[in-house]
Design a protein around this motif. Sequence first.
Motif, short mmCIF file in Angstrom:
data_model
loop_
_atom_site.label_atom_id
_atom_site.label_comp_id
_atom_site.label_asym_id
_atom_site.label_seq_id
_atom_site.Cartn_x
_atom_site.Cartn_y
_atom_site.Cartn_z
N THR A 33 48.39 48.56 42.02
CA THR A 33 47.74 48.10 43.22
C THR A 33 46.02 48.82 43.16
OG1 THR A 33 48.11 49.72 44.89
CG2 THR A 33 49.61 48.28 44.37
N PRO A 34 45.37 48.19 43.85
CA PRO A 34 43.85 48.71 43.94
C PRO A 34 43.86 49.71 44.64
CG PRO A 34 44.23 46.28 45.17
CD PRO A 34 45.20 46.75 44.22
N PHE A 35 44.93 49.95 45.67
CA PHE A 35 45.10 51.37 46.37
C PHE A 35 45.04 52.37 45.27
CE2 PHE A 35 47.32 54.52 48.82
CZ PHE A 35 46.39 54.74 49.86
N THR A 52 50.99 38.11 44.49
CA THR A 52 52.55 37.86 44.73
C THR A 52 53.29 39.04 44.94
OG1 THR A 52 52.39 36.04 43.25
CG2 THR A 52 54.39 36.68 43.68
N LYS A 53 52.74 40.31 44.28
CA LYS A 53 53.46 41.52 44.36
C LYS A 53 52.85 42.39 45.71
CE LYS A 53 55.24 39.99 40.70
NZ LYS A 53 54.62 40.24 39.29
N PHE A 58 54.87 40.83 51.16
CA PHE A 58 56.29 40.30 51.86
C PHE A 58 56.86 39.31 51.01
CE2 PHE A 58 52.87 41.83 54.60
CZ PHE A 58 53.86 42.38 55.88
N GLY A 59 56.52 39.18 49.63
CA GLY A 59 57.27 38.19 48.90
C GLY A 59 57.52 36.85 49.43
N GLY A 193 56.68 45.31 44.11
CA GLY A 193 55.80 45.46 45.15
C GLY A 193 56.01 44.96 46.41
N GLN A 194 57.30 44.60 47.03
CA GLN A 194 57.59 43.82 48.37
C GLN A 194 58.14 44.92 49.25
OE1 GLN A 194 56.68 41.14 48.11
NE2 GLN A 194 56.80 40.56 45.78
#
Length: 248
Positions: A33-35, A52-53, A58-59, A193-194
């Motif tokens: 993730t960019p975070f 999507t992730k 939220f999926g 990542g959901q």
Amino acid sequence: LIDIKGVRNMIDKVYKNKKEQRPIIIFDNTFATPFCQRPLDFGADIVVHSLTKNIGGFGVDMGGAVITSHKYLHTLLQYRKDFGGILSPKNAWPILVYGLPTLMTRVKQQINSALIIAKFLEAHPAIEKVIYPGLPSHHQYELAKKQMIDYEGNFAPGTLLYFKIKKGQEFADKLINYIAKNAYSITLAVSLGQLRTLIESPASMTHAGLPETAKKEGGLEKGGIRLSIGMEDPQDIINDLNKALSKI
Ligand SMILES: *Cc1c(COP(=O)(O)O)cnc(C)c1O
């Protein structure tokens, strides 16, 4: 982990006198993730993300993003025209309005939980090893501390972890099947990542189609399990894992 700065330095060195032939570094940053990680800062030319992730989070919507400098704009527009992959407004809306603005809040909590769960698994007698960049036992822990940093400068080792069951693949499949039927907080599914914690066995699910040699080269072992940490209470996730591990 891929040492982005290391790749940059190596390419610059090898192509020092033939800059026009220099390969472009395209980095898929979806897992981090960019975070947690911003590859452009370390010398990548182009970063790609699955929306999507964790960016969607939220999926419910699918999408992708390319982040790069202006000089690639026309190449990208040409590619987009030829292949026609454009996010519909209906899908762009939730990603931009709900997903992206909550990325930091979600990922912070997921990292916090991931570390607690990784430590629990590392101490469990049925587990051979845990791979999580936030654990000092990770073979690239020093690299992780340099490369996986959030916007406030804190260590941000991500939301994904991998562990290996001592007893092998048959028991890894038993574990995820038990969780699929009985868990309170963990869902058997291949995304990541959901909001929800997702579990899967790469060797028998996402990467089942790879030849054995490719699995071996990629470090996909029998008995390996991937966990993508969601927003549930980490103690609930631990309770589910603990119970499932005691049943196999
Ligand atoms: C899921 C995923 C993709 C593909 O993204 P979609 O949005 O499902 O097309 C690409 N790279 C990585 C690392 C992924 O996890």
